[in-house]
Scaffold this active site. Sequence first.
Site, PDB file in Angstrom:
ATOM      1  N   GLY A  93       0.813  -1.165   0.093  1.00  0.00           N
ATOM      2  CA  GLY A  93      -0.192  -0.013  -0.101  1.00  0.00           C
ATOM      3  C   GLY A  93       0.887   1.255   0.016  1.00  0.00           C
ATOM      4  O   GLY A  93       1.957   1.038   0.362  1.00  0.00           O
ATOM      5  N   GLN A 122       2.628   9.968   1.806  1.00  0.00           N
ATOM      6  CA  GLN A 122       3.903   9.386   2.141  1.00  0.00           C
ATOM      7  C   GLN A 122       4.874   9.810   0.923  1.00  0.00           C
ATOM      8  O   GLN A 122       5.950   9.840   0.915  1.00  0.00           O
ATOM      9  CB  GLN A 122       3.838   7.707   2.100  1.00  0.00           C
ATOM     10  CG  GLN A 122       3.175   7.237   3.148  1.00  0.00           C
ATOM     11  CD  GLN A 122       2.983   5.786   3.091  1.00  0.00           C
ATOM     12  OE1 GLN A 122       2.229   5.409   2.712  1.00  0.00           O
ATOM     13  NE2 GLN A 122       4.048   4.895   3.671  1.00  0.00           N
ATOM     14  N   CYS A 140       5.886  -0.303   7.537  1.00  0.00           N
ATOM     15  CA  CYS A 140       5.482   0.835   6.628  1.00  0.00           C
ATOM     16  C   CYS A 140       6.600   1.163   6.149  1.00  0.00           C
ATOM     17  O   CYS A 140       7.888   1.115   6.243  1.00  0.00           O
ATOM     18  CB  CYS A 140       5.144   1.992   7.701  1.00  0.00           C
ATOM     19  SG  CYS A 140       4.772   3.326   7.064  1.00  0.00           S
ATOM     20  N   LEU A 141       6.377   1.435   4.626  1.00  0.00           N
ATOM     21  CA  LEU A 141       7.482   2.033   3.844  1.00  0.00           C
ATOM     22  C   LEU A 141       8.094   3.635   4.345  1.00  0.00           C
ATOM     23  O   LEU A 141       9.231   3.799   3.889  1.00  0.00           O
ATOM     24  CB  LEU A 141       7.042   1.939   2.338  1.00  0.00           C
ATOM     25  CG  LEU A 141       6.304   0.920   1.651  1.00  0.00           C
ATOM     26  CD1 LEU A 141       5.741   1.260   0.407  1.00  0.00           C
ATOM     27  CD2 LEU A 141       7.564  -0.257   1.750  1.00  0.00           C
ATOM     28  N   HIS A 148      -4.486   1.218   7.786  1.00  0.00           N
ATOM     29  CA  HIS A 148      -3.054   1.800   7.920  1.00  0.00           C
ATOM     30  C   HIS A 148      -2.954   2.828   6.966  1.00  0.00           C
ATOM     31  O   HIS A 148      -2.346   3.849   7.423  1.00  0.00           O
ATOM     32  CB  HIS A 148      -2.019   0.768   7.620  1.00  0.00           C
ATOM     33  CG  HIS A 148      -0.656   0.937   7.615  1.00  0.00           C
ATOM     34  ND1 HIS A 148       0.413   0.671   8.338  1.00  0.00           N
ATOM     35  CD2 HIS A 148       0.066   1.917   6.767  1.00  0.00           C
ATOM     36  CE1 HIS A 148       1.572   1.074   7.991  1.00  0.00           C
ATOM     37  NE2 HIS A 148       1.314   1.965   7.114  1.00  0.00           N
ATOM     38  N   GLU A 149      -3.507   2.726   5.828  1.00  0.00           N
ATOM     39  CA  GLU A 149      -3.270   3.831   4.765  1.00  0.00           C
ATOM     40  C   GLU A 149      -4.099   5.197   5.136  1.00  0.00           C
ATOM     41  O   GLU A 149      -3.751   6.162   4.914  1.00  0.00           O
ATOM     42  CB  GLU A 149      -3.614   3.230   3.402  1.00  0.00           C
ATOM     43  CG  GLU A 149      -2.960   2.225   2.923  1.00  0.00           C
ATOM     44  CD  GLU A 149      -1.180   2.407   3.072  1.00  0.00           C
ATOM     45  OE1 GLU A 149      -0.742   3.455   2.916  1.00  0.00           O
ATOM     46  OE2 GLU A 149      -0.757   1.429   3.244  1.00  0.00           O
ATOM     47  N   HIS A 168      -2.442   7.205   7.526  1.00  0.00           N
ATOM     48  CA  HIS A 168      -1.759   8.113   6.897  1.00  0.00           C
ATOM     49  C   HIS A 168      -2.342   9.481   6.544  1.00  0.00           C
ATOM     50  O   HIS A 168      -1.696  10.646   6.506  1.00  0.00           O
ATOM     51  CB  HIS A 168      -0.872   7.199   5.708  1.00  0.00           C
ATOM     52  CG  HIS A 168       0.312   6.862   6.004  1.00  0.00           C
ATOM     53  ND1 HIS A 168       1.401   7.075   6.592  1.00  0.00           N
ATOM     54  CD2 HIS A 168       0.604   5.378   5.747  1.00  0.00           C
ATOM     55  CE1 HIS A 168       2.258   5.890   6.928  1.00  0.00           C
ATOM     56  NE2 HIS A 168       1.518   4.824   6.220  1.00  0.00           N
TER      57      HIS A 168
END
Length: 169
Positions: A46, A51, A92-93, A134-135, A138
């Site tokens: 994702g 981000q 997480c990226l 999660h997204e 963000h």
Amino acid sequence: MALIPILLYPDPRLNKLAKPVQAVDRRIHQLIDDMLETMYEANGIGLAASQVDVHERLVVIDISQERNQPLVLINPEIVWASEEKHLNEEGCLSVPGIYDGVERSSAIKATALDRSGKQQNIEAEGLLAVCIQHEMDHLLGKVFVQYLSPLKRNRIKTKMIKLAREELR
Ligand code: K1U
Ligand code: ZN
């Protein structure tokens, strides 16, 4: 298509609140394509626009093994979340190399526009439900480490700052 740099925790830009996408136009289509390329290149499942320093309500997801089932969520809203919660291992990226458990609703219902601006209703459980939550965090300026204890969060912050300094050397 182009790769976009991913902001790394604790960059304060990750804490900005995203605004609704006003029009699903060529700029948004280009951003979707670039975000998908960036997510696939980083081996993520994702990526939220926040981000990549674009503070608009846009998320891309692909949880398929084959990496060929992209899901595009424009202006997503969670309209129902189960009371039942599960503890899941998250990554997480924006916090590479860190994985830890976060408790989230085990099932959700969400609405969003798709790539063509059409309304879609999504029912998700398992990894997809975890990833959507999660997204969407963000988009609210929240990174998953904010669910961890202050001790763990501070250790992660110190490690990330140290890594960033080493990269500059
Ligand atoms: O938002 C992101 O930074 C992407 C993130 C999404 C995510 C992964 C796992 C749980 C919740 C949300 C990632 O893709 S992290 C890297 C990854 O591919 C992964 C990590 C753990 C489990 C499954 C996949
Ligand atoms: Zn993340």
